[in-house]
Write a protein that holds these residues in place. Structure first.
Motif, PDB file in Angstrom:
ATOM      1  N   VAL A 349       0.841  -1.205   0.000  1.00 33.46           N
ATOM      2  CA  VAL A 349       0.000   0.000   0.000  1.00 33.46           C
ATOM      3  C   VAL A 349       0.874   1.253   0.000  1.00 33.46           C
ATOM      4  CG1 VAL A 349      -1.643   1.337   1.369  1.00 33.46           C
ATOM      5  CG2 VAL A 349      -1.962  -1.123   1.090  1.00 33.46           C
ATOM      6  N   MET A 350       1.932   1.265   0.842  1.00 33.70           N
ATOM      7  CA  MET A 350       2.844   2.410   0.860  1.00 33.70           C
ATOM      8  C   MET A 350       3.499   2.612  -0.507  1.00 33.70           C
ATOM      9  SD  MET A 350       4.830   2.419   4.537  1.00 33.70           S
ATOM     10  CE  MET A 350       5.637   3.966   4.106  1.00 33.70           C
ATOM     11  N   THR A 351       3.874   1.509  -1.135  1.00 26.61           N
ATOM     12  CA  THR A 351       4.512   1.598  -2.451  1.00 26.61           C
ATOM     13  C   THR A 351       3.573   2.211  -3.485  1.00 26.61           C
ATOM     14  OG1 THR A 351       5.872  -0.342  -1.957  1.00 26.61           O
ATOM     15  CG2 THR A 351       5.622   0.258  -4.266  1.00 26.61           C
ATOM     16  N   CYS A 352       2.328   1.747  -3.482  1.00 24.18           N
ATOM     17  CA  CYS A 352       1.355   2.304  -4.422  1.00 24.18           C
ATOM     18  C   CYS A 352       1.137   3.790  -4.165  1.00 24.18           C
ATOM     19  CB  CYS A 352       0.032   1.545  -4.302  1.00 24.18           C
ATOM     20  SG  CYS A 352       0.117  -0.184  -4.820  1.00 24.18           S
ATOM     21  N   GLY A 353       1.087   4.176  -2.878  1.00 26.25           N
ATOM     22  CA  GLY A 353       0.906   5.580  -2.543  1.00 26.25           C
ATOM     23  C   GLY A 353       2.071   6.437  -3.014  1.00 26.25           C
ATOM     24  N   ILE A 354       3.295   5.944  -2.813  1.00 22.11           N
ATOM     25  CA  ILE A 354       4.479   6.710  -3.233  1.00 22.11           C
ATOM     26  C   ILE A 354       4.527   6.837  -4.754  1.00 22.11           C
ATOM     27  CG2 ILE A 354       6.999   6.680  -3.321  1.00 22.11           C
ATOM     28  CD1 ILE A 354       5.893   7.501  -0.628  1.00 22.11           C
ATOM     29  N   ILE A 355       4.251   5.743  -5.468  1.00 24.44           N
ATOM     30  CA  ILE A 355       4.278   5.797  -6.931  1.00 24.44           C
ATOM     31  C   ILE A 355       3.204   6.748  -7.450  1.00 24.44           C
ATOM     32  CG2 ILE A 355       3.910   4.447  -9.036  1.00 24.44           C
ATOM     33  CD1 ILE A 355       5.229   2.091  -7.614  1.00 24.44           C
ATOM     34  N   ALA A 356       2.026   6.727  -6.811  1.00 22.28           N
ATOM     35  CA  ALA A 356       0.973   7.664  -7.204  1.00 22.28           C
ATOM     36  C   ALA A 356       1.425   9.107  -6.993  1.00 22.28           C
ATOM     37  CB  ALA A 356      -0.300   7.378  -6.401  1.00 22.28           C
ATOM     38  N   MET A 357       2.097   9.370  -5.867  1.00 22.77           N
ATOM     39  CA  MET A 357       2.581  10.725  -5.601  1.00 22.77           C
ATOM     40  C   MET A 357       3.634  11.142  -6.622  1.00 22.77           C
ATOM     41  SD  MET A 357       1.055  12.271  -3.130  1.00 22.77           S
ATOM     42  CE  MET A 357       2.240  13.594  -3.029  1.00 22.77           C
ATOM     43  N   VAL A 358       4.502  10.212  -7.006  1.00 21.69           N
ATOM     44  CA  VAL A 358       5.521  10.521  -8.017  1.00 21.69           C
ATOM     45  C   VAL A 358       4.856  10.924  -9.331  1.00 21.69           C
ATOM     46  CG1 VAL A 358       7.322   9.507  -9.458  1.00 21.69           C
ATOM     47  CG2 VAL A 358       7.329   9.099  -6.999  1.00 21.69           C
ATOM     48  N   CYS A 359       3.849  10.156  -9.763  1.00 25.56           N
ATOM     49  CA  CYS A 359       3.187  10.447 -11.035  1.00 25.56           C
ATOM     50  C   CYS A 359       2.453  11.784 -10.993  1.00 25.56           C
ATOM     51  CB  CYS A 359       2.207   9.317 -11.376  1.00 25.56           C
ATOM     52  SG  CYS A 359       3.007   7.724 -11.703  1.00 25.56           S
ATOM     53  N   VAL A 360       1.728  12.028  -9.893  1.00 28.55           N
ATOM     54  CA  VAL A 360       0.983  13.285  -9.793  1.00 28.55           C
ATOM     55  C   VAL A 360       1.944  14.467  -9.674  1.00 28.55           C
ATOM     56  CG1 VAL A 360      -0.700  14.576  -8.429  1.00 28.55           C
ATOM     57  CG2 VAL A 360      -1.011  12.137  -8.770  1.00 28.55           C
ATOM     58  N   THR A 361       3.057  14.275  -8.967  1.00 26.39           N
ATOM     59  CA  THR A 361       4.040  15.358  -8.848  1.00 26.39           C
ATOM     60  C   THR A 361       4.617  15.731 -10.202  1.00 26.39           C
ATOM     61  OG1 THR A 361       4.635  14.672  -6.601  1.00 26.39           O
ATOM     62  CG2 THR A 361       6.215  16.036  -7.778  1.00 26.39           C
ATOM     63  N   LEU A 362       4.867  14.736 -11.032  1.00 26.39           N
ATOM     64  CA  LEU A 362       5.462  15.007 -12.344  1.00 26.39           C
ATOM     65  C   LEU A 362       4.452  15.583 -13.337  1.00 26.39           C
ATOM     66  CD1 LEU A 362       7.727  11.843 -12.835  1.00 26.39           C
ATOM     67  CD2 LEU A 362       8.475  14.174 -12.360  1.00 26.39           C
ATOM     68  N   PHE A 363       3.223  15.079 -13.304  1.00 30.24           N
ATOM     69  CA  PHE A 363       2.294  15.400 -14.388  1.00 30.24           C
ATOM     70  C   PHE A 363       0.987  16.062 -13.936  1.00 30.24           C
ATOM     71  CE2 PHE A 363       4.570  11.418 -15.550  1.00 30.24           C
ATOM     72  CZ  PHE A 363       5.376  11.954 -16.547  1.00 30.24           C
ATOM     73  N   GLY A 364       0.719  16.116 -12.635  1.00 28.32           N
ATOM     74  CA  GLY A 364      -0.571  16.600 -12.172  1.00 28.32           C
ATOM     75  C   GLY A 364      -0.621  18.102 -11.979  1.00 28.32           C
ATOM     76  N   THR A 365      -1.864  18.609 -11.876  1.00 28.67           N
ATOM     77  CA  THR A 365      -2.070  20.011 -11.541  1.00 28.67           C
ATOM     78  C   THR A 365      -1.914  20.209 -10.043  1.00 28.67           C
ATOM     79  OG1 THR A 365      -4.453  19.747 -11.188  1.00 28.67           O
ATOM     80  CG2 THR A 365      -3.698  20.176 -13.452  1.00 28.67           C
ATOM     81  N   LYS A 366      -1.946  21.478  -9.612  1.00 27.45           N
ATOM     82  CA  LYS A 366      -1.780  21.725  -8.180  1.00 27.45           C
ATOM     83  C   LYS A 366      -2.965  21.174  -7.383  1.00 27.45           C
ATOM     84  CE  LYS A 366      -3.664  26.448  -8.329  1.00 27.45           C
ATOM     85  NZ  LYS A 366      -3.361  27.874  -8.061  1.00 27.45           N
ATOM     86  N   TRP A 367      -4.167  21.180  -7.971  1.00 27.02           N
ATOM     87  CA  TRP A 367      -5.318  20.637  -7.259  1.00 27.02           C
ATOM     88  C   TRP A 367      -5.237  19.120  -7.179  1.00 27.02           C
ATOM     89  CZ3 TRP A 367      -7.726  23.914  -4.438  1.00 27.02           C
ATOM     90  CH2 TRP A 367      -7.822  25.259  -4.836  1.00 27.02           C
ATOM     91  N   GLN A 368      -4.840  18.476  -8.258  1.00 27.41           N
ATOM     92  CA  GLN A 368      -4.650  17.022  -8.217  1.00 27.41           C
ATOM     93  C   GLN A 368      -3.583  16.647  -7.200  1.00 27.41           C
ATOM     94  OE1 GLN A 368      -3.750  16.474 -12.375  1.00 27.41           O
ATOM     95  NE2 GLN A 368      -5.855  15.901 -12.900  1.00 27.41           N
ATOM     96  N   LEU A 369      -2.514  17.443  -7.119  1.00 23.92           N
ATOM     97  CA  LEU A 369      -1.450  17.177  -6.162  1.00 23.92           C
ATOM     98  C   LEU A 369      -1.952  17.341  -4.733  1.00 23.92           C
ATOM     99  CD1 LEU A 369       1.535  16.461  -5.892  1.00 23.92           C
ATOM    100  CD2 LEU A 369       2.070  18.898  -6.008  1.00 23.92           C
ATOM    101  N   MET A 370      -2.779  18.350  -4.486  1.00 28.34           N
ATOM    102  CA  MET A 370      -3.305  18.564  -3.143  1.00 28.34           C
ATOM    103  C   MET A 370      -4.213  17.401  -2.722  1.00 28.34           C
ATOM    104  SD  MET A 370      -5.556  21.739  -1.644  1.00 28.34           S
ATOM    105  CE  MET A 370      -7.039  21.202  -2.522  1.00 28.34           C
TER     106      MET A 370
END
Length: 659
Positions: A349-370
């Motif tokens: 679960v932690m791994t999935c959360g970190i990978i999701a954060m990496v993807c959103v950090t690279l490609f997401g908007t500020k609202w998606q990141l929040m």
């Protein structure tokens, strides 16, 4: 052979191994003897002599150089390269750099998954060796890819991804090395402090080398050359693992030995009266409860061998259940997976959360990141309380919040300090030689000073008091940044360079290290025998995840509330508000959490899994029934016994001391 004969044979094997472990402390490694005979001066080298005598020169040198090259120099080079590479080479703005700089911390956040995976699945017969070899090769490739990207703005996102991946490989080597030398220290516990000190000393040498190199290279816009050097240093580590210089034993050998030792410990406890409380249970030298009569220890059960018992196997030793796949390429330790399934699920679960954060950090908007930050933080916290023992879950969540609430804002501060006169006429105008080399070297020595001061002033106080005190000190140390940014130091005649070295490099670093040490000590007190690597990887994972989250929150604030620009037209007028919010106000929010999440115990106390203090009288085996290795390891000396009685008396006289 009959069941009874096999039973006695297994007990004899355990007894011989336990006796051998005791004997090992009295004899030095045969290769070490040859080395010391040829060069007697080697024995007198601090730390190296002790580690070599216990485990041999191959182990001491490979472990030391691995930490120098990988976690020390190579990792530090990647960390120091971020600002000159992203801002100077790729040309991104301060806000984008703030967001992408979190990729470094994200790479170090997956340690729990790495530790759990390698304990369950052995590769080519080893649980660590070949995983580390593969990590060294891939870490080299990702660092080279990062260094050789074209110098244009579109390279920023791929560079962030490569930083994440190369740091992930470095984290693999770090956590698996920790697991290996922690296991080695069990055979020779007297050498344990020397091994840990040797590792940190060699890591410190690596950071010094990287700091001395990166400042001058960045000043002449050759930062990528330093990254290439880091790739070469990472590649050297591959040979340590290819030739098994760590001297790791085969997976099946280690699992069977652990199963035999734990079986014998269970048989010993079966002779004890049933129904004892936690304090009445056998406690080992690290302060964790031993296995209960039902075969568990009430916490993370050792991943080395399952203690689950069927009613039909009352007195039978059960071989570890290991499945072989693909003609022996993979070995699955089924007992480990069954015993620690909650931890494994949480690691995924932690791994999935970190990978999701990496993807959103690279490609997401500020609202998606929040939104991603809120969801991932909630999942991490809830998962900790659902899968971990309560006191470990509370400590891990506290460490997570402690890392989050001190906002790291390199996008604002780093760019302010190195801004050119054309961008910031009234700025400090630090060059990289001063900012990365001189500043980093003094910060390293400040960290050493912090460790010394912590041991002198805080080692006998309560966890709550120490965390509150170090938090306040860290806040006070951050005031120096505000003084420089507001230019108040110029009004009183103190140069920027002197103010920076005094504040950020010395005072803050001393306080930062002092705030880290109680968390590490608490986890050392709590981690069960056989799961040290997993327990410490949880601590490191939460800390790194919290740091990456603080960087992300900092980028959200810079994008939505107080923007900063390091490109023409430059804008640093909001930097004071970022410092006040992220460094002076938000860190104080951790103070009430300390009362709720930390155990009411002193740092020098032993703590059980309910957060209660364990007194020394309950910590020693009964000599008539206990295995001899535990008697030797845990029996206190007369001086220690008197000191323990004095500590108990002091606590009764002054109860407010423990809060």
């Amino acid at each position: 052979m009959s069941s009874g004969q096999q039973h006695r044979s297994d007990e004899a094997v355990v007894a011989e191994e336990q006796a051998a472990d005791l004997v090992r402390d009295e004899y030095e490694h045969p290769e070490a003897t040859k080395w010391f005979k040829a060069l007697p001066c080697l024995r007198g080298i601090p730390l190296f002599g002790d580690v070599t005598a216990a485990f041999g020169p191959r182990f001491a040198l490979s472990l030391g150089f691995c930490y120098t090259f990988s976690k020390g120099a190579s990792s530090s080079i990647i960390r120091l390269s971020r600002q000159p590479m992203f801002v100077g080479r790729y040309g991104v703005d301060a806000v984008r750099f703030q967001r992408l700089s979190s990729m470094y911390a994200f790479g170090w956040s997956l340690k729990p998954f790495i530790a759990a995976l390698t304990d369950v699945i052995a590769l080519l017969g080893y649980t660590k060796r070949w995983y580390m070899a593969v990590s060294a090769l891939f870490g080299t490739a990702f660092a080279l890819a990062y260094a050789l990207l074209p110098a244009k703005k579109s390279s920023a996102n791929p560079a962030g991804a490569f930083i994440f991946l190369t740091c992930l490989c470095k984290a693999n080597i770090d956590v698996l090395s920790e697991g290996h030398f922690s296991r080695s220290m069990k055979q020779k516990p007297k050498v344990g402090p020397a091994v840990v000190s040797w590792v940190w000393a060699m890591t410190f040498i690596g950071t010094v080398i990287s700091a001395a190199m990166m400042g001058p290279l960045s000043d002449v816009k050759l930062t990528y050359v330093g990254v290439i050097v880091s790739a070469g240093l990472q590649f050297i580590c591959f040979f340590f693992f290819m030739f098994n210089m760590y001297d790791e034993k085969k997976n099946r050998t280690n699992r069977r030995k652990d199963a035999l030792v734990l079986y014998q410990a269970r048989k010993h406890l079966e002779r004890e009266p049933v129904g004892k409380t936690v304090q009445d249970q056998v406690v080992d030298g690290a302060g964790e409860p031993a296995v209960y009569e039902d075969g568990t220890n009430g916490c993370l059960v050792t991943g080395e061998a399952s203690l689950d018992r069927d009613d039909d196997s009352d007195d039978e030793f059960v071989e570890p259940h290991i499945n072989s796949c693909l003609h022996g390429i993979f070995e699955v330790n089924v007992d480990v997976a069954k015993t620690n399934w909650k931890l494994i699920v949480y690691s995924v679960v932690m791994t999935c959360g970190i990978i999701a954060m990496v993807c959103v950090t690279l490609f997401g908007t500020k609202w998606q990141l929040m939104y991603a930050c809120i969801v991932v933080a909630a999942v991490f916290i809830a998962g900790a309380f659902l899968t971990l023992p309560l006191v470990i879950a509370k400590a891990s969540v506290f460490i997570y919040f402690d890392s989050i609430l001190y906002l790291h804002i390199p996008g604002a501060l780093s760019n302010f300090y190195v801004a050119a006169p054309a961008c910031l006429p009234d700025g400090p105008h630090f060059n990289y030689l001063f900012y990365q080399t001189v500043g980093s070297l003094i910060s390293d020595f400040g960290g050493v000073l912090g460790a010394i001061l912590f041991n002198k002033f805080f080692s006998r106080h309560g966890y709550v008091f120490v965390f509150i005190a170090t938090t306040i000190l860290r806040v006070l140390g951050s005031i120096f940044d505000l003084i420089i940014v507001k230019r108040w130091n110029m009004y009183i005649g103190i140069p920027d360079h002197a103010m920076y070295l005094l504040g950020d490099s010395i005072v803050y670093q001393v306080c930062f290290v002092m705030s880290l040490m109680p968390a590490q000590i608490l986890m050392a007190r709590l981690c069960p025998r056989g799961t040290e690597a997993i327990a410490f990887s949880l601590l490191a994972g939460f800390s790194s995840a919290g740091t990456s989250m603080s960087l992300t929150i900092g980028s959200l604030i810079m994008e939505g509330i107080w923007p900063v620009s390091a490109k023409s037209p430059c804008n640093f007028k909001n930097v004071p508000w970022l410092i006040i919010t992220g460094h002076l106000v938000m860190p104080l929010l951790v103070v009430p959490l300390a009362f709720v999440l930390l155990p009411r115990a002193r740092i020098c106390d032993r703590v059980d899994f309910d957060g209660n203090v364990i007194r020394e009288e309950a910590d020693v085996f009964d000599e008539r029934t206990a295995p001899s290795e535990h008697i030797a390891a845990n029996a206190p000396s007369a001086a220690q016994h008197e000191a323990q009685k004095k500590d108990t008396h002091d606590d009764e006289e002054n109860p407010s001391k423990v809060w």
